[in-house]
Design a protein around this motif. Structure first.
Motif, PDB file in Angstrom:
ATOM      1  N   LEU A 395       0.809  -1.263  -0.041  1.00 40.71           N
ATOM      2  CA  LEU A 395      -0.108   0.023   0.052  1.00 40.71           C
ATOM      3  C   LEU A 395       0.776   1.369   0.130  1.00 40.71           C
ATOM      4  N   PHE A 396       2.205   1.279   0.920  1.00 41.99           N
ATOM      5  CA  PHE A 396       2.514   2.551   0.974  1.00 41.99           C
ATOM      6  C   PHE A 396       4.317   2.310   0.610  1.00 41.99           C
ATOM      7  N   LYS A 397       4.676   1.115   0.587  1.00 39.62           N
ATOM      8  CA  LYS A 397       6.077   1.025   0.305  1.00 39.62           C
ATOM      9  C   LYS A 397       6.182  -0.460  -0.769  1.00 39.62           C
ATOM     10  N   GLN A 655       5.893   0.009  -7.516  1.00 36.34           N
ATOM     11  CA  GLN A 655       5.403  -1.038  -6.844  1.00 36.34           C
ATOM     12  C   GLN A 655       5.144  -2.324  -7.815  1.00 36.34           C
ATOM     13  N   ASN A 670       9.499   6.939  -3.604  1.00 34.82           N
ATOM     14  CA  ASN A 670       8.706   6.727  -2.489  1.00 34.82           C
ATOM     15  C   ASN A 670       8.219   7.967  -1.544  1.00 34.82           C
ATOM     16  N   TYR A 673       4.536   8.468  -1.237  1.00 28.32           N
ATOM     17  CA  TYR A 673       3.778   7.775  -0.616  1.00 28.32           C
ATOM     18  C   TYR A 673       3.664   8.261   1.036  1.00 28.32           C
ATOM     19  N   PRO A 674       2.756   8.185   1.830  1.00 29.87           N
ATOM     20  CA  PRO A 674       1.436   7.286   1.577  1.00 29.87           C
ATOM     21  C   PRO A 674       0.390   8.096   0.811  1.00 29.87           C
ATOM     22  N   GLN A 675       0.498   9.311   0.548  1.00 40.10           N
ATOM     23  CA  GLN A 675      -0.609  10.107  -0.474  1.00 40.10           C
ATOM     24  C   GLN A 675      -0.848   9.524  -1.849  1.00 40.10           C
ATOM     25  N   VAL A 677      -1.104   5.787  -4.007  1.00 40.63           N
ATOM     26  CA  VAL A 677      -0.941   4.221  -3.876  1.00 40.63           C
ATOM     27  C   VAL A 677      -0.794   3.568  -5.355  1.00 40.63           C
ATOM     28  N   VAL A 737      -6.903   9.402  -0.712  1.00 40.84           N
ATOM     29  CA  VAL A 737      -5.477   9.077  -1.366  1.00 40.84           C
ATOM     30  C   VAL A 737      -5.689   9.112  -2.987  1.00 40.84           C
ATOM     31  N   VAL A 768      -9.431   5.583   1.988  1.00 38.95           N
ATOM     32  CA  VAL A 768      -8.727   4.608   2.737  1.00 38.95           C
ATOM     33  C   VAL A 768     -10.046   4.007   3.983  1.00 38.95           C
TER      34      VAL A 768
END
Length: 769
Positions: A395-397, A655, A670, A673-675, A677, A737, A768
């Motif tokens: 999702l984020f990484k 990703q 990176n 993120y997390p904004q 996805v 997001v 989310v």
């Protein structure tokens, strides 16, 4: 995006309060400050705040009230113009903020609320200087009347149907084309500044695009649908041949119901071409081949340009579907279109994947299959002891070094091998003629190597890593672009050879990158034409499908390893193309960018074929560049062509594969993120809004003179777009997001002291859970 299509004009009250601005530029050098005020514009109404001398003014203005309706909110944008007040001359423009209030309307209708208040901080944008501070406004919207959902068409760019909805019918492809005169070619009696021209073009594209989307929604409504998924937007800058800009929108028209209502199995689409790449209810029971259709057109000033251009695409789509029928398929999914224009010659391309859609009986019967007969059924229940590889839905990484080799299922799961089976007739388009037995059901047949524009299937269907793959072919065009007919004929003659070489290079590159790979998904074809070259690029994600039997890979021959073409495919030789070594020495890396453009290097053509002369000229150019820092016009044109081509390839999500940084295109770091996805994470989320806008950016300084400064200009423009999207994200709500981000580049020009670029940006906002 929620578009009203009923005749009723439901009233809406819009209240605006301009709160403050921050980090404005100095416009009055005598006092080292700015006499700032804001114009609030909606439709024909213009309201103004007071003038405050400050770089961080606070207005806390009175309420500006607009009594409007949903139709006007869908058609028009709310605009804030930040200005510098001058007493004895015209006021100077600092920048603008454009807000699509239809996003608020969509959130309210989907959330079933009548009142919404938001405080937003948006980037102030200027076409000459870029982002110039921030503006904070308070918006209050009140819906004054109840609505009926049947009077709206919901438009999404996502490829899948949200989990809260069920598809009851699919009507197929819906499209709309709108043409408008390009303001850049309109010569007015008065002198027009570059900023005025840029704003006029930006506004013309924005209005024409919104008009096209409104027409698309009306067509979907007339077909019986209430939603459009897989929306794709295109802007074709046709140049001086027609003086037109053409906005095209296509999507898949569907009818959706609430999840509590069980829909009946949908029938065959009226128009059997879909922009989505996956059929709902698992109705795909066969996979044909990658299809592509191209056409060369000479652009002229037609009396009915929209009709002429629509006929172009109708003929291409009919040809594409005939290809699908000839290989035993009844539907095309993952459909996309592209146009590249040079000197009045347009190359039109449409691509898709041919599949077989069932009548729904297999899906219903699958629910009653016993364990004993599962082996010979279209739907197979896999034993948990079978080896398969799990896809990490980051999702984020995403950690590319971590493979998917350590998964063991604790519960049986459905394995639908029939979606990859070949149709009854043997394929003959862009696919190996050899077929093998399915590794699971043993009754069906699958292609030895699969090429598809569909997204990668879920992790249970493939083993090992996912790898990006990209190859390109460059064909020289001998004709003079001014001889339009001969130039178009030469491009048309080069296309079949480039296609054959492109697919051959793709299969060879696949064995080099991942010897066990047997399928390439998410295929995208990009074409670019300059004065003397036709470049075709194909990009995809390479995996090993489990339904295709594993074969022993042959060791590559010494000839292939040591050949120049093999090195060129790995971009090792292209890295030393003309001028790039000098640029690499001069380039000094700075802070990591949020968005990076990886350049696809195409070797610069030499006018003189004599190698000694070429080397002498290279040495001479190197000396001249070191002394005078001056580049030739042909070289700068080549640099711009490579950048424009790389922008046209689109965004690659890091990703999606472990080697994202090795291929050309736009890459998100990176840091965003997390904004932001990736596609793998959005299936469990709820879409709340869609944003799309066009941005024109121009640099009139003398800084744009070589590849390094061109790269700096492009990087700054892309960084501004990321900053803008982050500020617009607040329109989607506090827990929203960004997903399905697309950036296209309709135009990119650079001369000695001038750079001009147009970007079309679209994103989806998700909540989310």
């Amino acid at each position: 995006m929620l578009i009203p299509v009923c005749n009723e004009r439901l009233p809406v009250r819009l209240e605006i309060c301009v709160h403050s601005a921050k980090s404005l530029p100095v416009m009055n050098k005598s006092i080292n400050s700015t006499d700032a005020f804001v114009e609030v514009r909606f439709l024909e109404t213009i309201d103004k705040t007071d003038v405050i001398t400050s770089l961080n003014p606070v207005w806390n203005s009175e309420q500006f009230v607009f009594d409007t309706d949903e139709k006007e909110l869908a058609e028009e944008w709310l605009q804030f113009r930040v200005m510098d007040h001058d007493t004895y001359s015209a006021n100077d423009a600092i920048g603008r903020v454009n807000i699509d209030c239809n996003i608020f309307l969509e959130r309210m209708r989907l959330s079933k609320i009548d009142l919404l208040e938001e405080t937003l901080t948006m980037k102030v944008y200027d076409t000459i200087y870029g982002n110039r501070g921030e503006l904070t406004v308070h918006i209050k919207m009140q819906l004054l009347m109840q609505y009926s959902p049947k009077n709206y068409v919901h438009i999404m760019s996502t490829n899948f149907i949200p989990s809260t909805l069920r598809v009851s019918d699919i009507f197929g492809l819906v499209d709309h084309i709108r043409c408008e005169k390009d303001p850049d070619y309109e010569w007015l009696d008065k002198i027009r500044t570059p900023r005025a021209t840029n704003e006029a073009r930006q506004n013309a594209i924005r209005v024409t695009m919104r008009d096209a989307i409104m027409g698309l929604a009306m067509k979907a409504y007339q077909m019986g649908g209430n939603a459009i998924v897989g929306l794709l937007e295109y802007v074709d800058m046709e140049g001086s041949a027609s003086d037109l800009l053409t906005c095209r929108v296509i999507g898949t028209c569907v009818k959706v119901l609430h999840d509590l209502v069980p829909p009946l199995p949908f029938g065959k689409p009226q128009k059997p071409i879909l922009t989505i790449d996956k059929l709902p209810a698992e109705r795909q029971v066969g996979l044909g081949a990658l299809l592509s259709s191209r056409s060369i057109k000479l652009l002229n000033e037609d009396e009915e340009p929209e009709t002429v251009r629509k006929n172009y695409w109708v003929a291409l789509r009919a040809e594409l579907f005939q290809q699908a029928r000839s290989i035993g398929c009844n539907l095309i999914v993952g459909y996309t279109e592209s146009v590249t224009v040079n000197e009045g010659v347009a190359l039109l391309t449409c691509t898709g994947t041919a599949i077989v859609q069932s009548d729904g009986a297999e899906v219903l019967a699958a629910c009653h299959i016993s364990e004993g007969s599962a082996r010979n059924s279209p739907v197979i229940t896999r034993d948990s002891t079978e080896k398969e590889i799990k896809e990490r839905k980051a999702l984020f990484k995403f950690n590319g070094s971590e493979g998917r080799e350590k998964r063991s299922d604790s519960a049986p799961r459905a394995f639908r091998c029939n979606q990859f089976h070949c149709p009854t007739q043997e394929t003959k388009y862009h696919s190996p003629s050899k077929v093998v037995s399915c590794a699971y059901c043993k009754t069906g047949h699958v292609g030895e190597f699969v090429l598809s524009t569909q997204q990668c299937p879920s992790a249970q269907y493939y083993a090992g890593p996912r790898n990006f793959i990209q190859v390109s072919v460059c064909k020289k065009i001998a004709s003079d672009p001014n001889e339009t007919a001969d130039y178009a004929a030469d491009i048309g003659n080069a296309l079949p050879y480039s296609d054959h070489e492109l697919i051959g290079n793709l299969l060879t590159e696949a064995k080099s990158i991942y010897p066990l790979g047997n399928a390439i998904f998410s295929l995208a074809i990009t074409n670019s034409v300059c004065d003397d070259s036709l470049v075709c690029i194909i990009t995809g994600v390479l995996v090993r499908l489990l339904v295709i039997q594993k074969t022993e890979t042959a060791s590559p021959s010494i000839t292939n390893v040591l050949s120049f073409s093999s090195l060129q495919r790995q971009h090792d030789a292209r890295r030393f193309s003309w001028g790039t070594v000098r640029d690499a020495i001069r380039f000094k890396p700075t802070v990591q960018s949020n968005l990076t453009l990886k350049i696809l290097n195409i070797k610069q053509s030499m006018e003189d074929n004599n190698s000694t002369s070429a080397k002498s000229r290279l040495r001479l150019n190197t000396i001249v560049d070191k002394v005078r820092r001056k580049q030739h016009k042909e070289y700068v044109s080549h640099v711009v062509f490579e950048r424009h081509m790389s922008l046209s390839i689109g965004i690659h999500e890091n990703q999606s594969a472990g080697n994202a940084s090795s291929i050309a295109g736009v890459h998100l770091s990176n840091a965003v993120y997390p904004q932001f996805v990736n596609k793998d994470a959005v299936e469990g989320m709820i879409p709340v809004a869609r944003f799309s806008d066009v941005f024109v950016r121009e640099d009139l300084s003398t800084a744009v003179r070589d590849s390094s400064t061109v790269d700096g200009f492009v990087t700054n423009v892309l960084e501004e777009r990321i900053a803008t999207i982050k500020s617009i994200l607040s329109l989607g709500g506090s827990n929203a997001v960004v997903a399905n981000m697309r950036i296209s580049c309709p135009q990119f020009n650079v001369s000695k002291e001038h750079a001009h670029i147009i970007l079309l940006v679209s994103v989806d906002f998700y909540n989310v859970p």
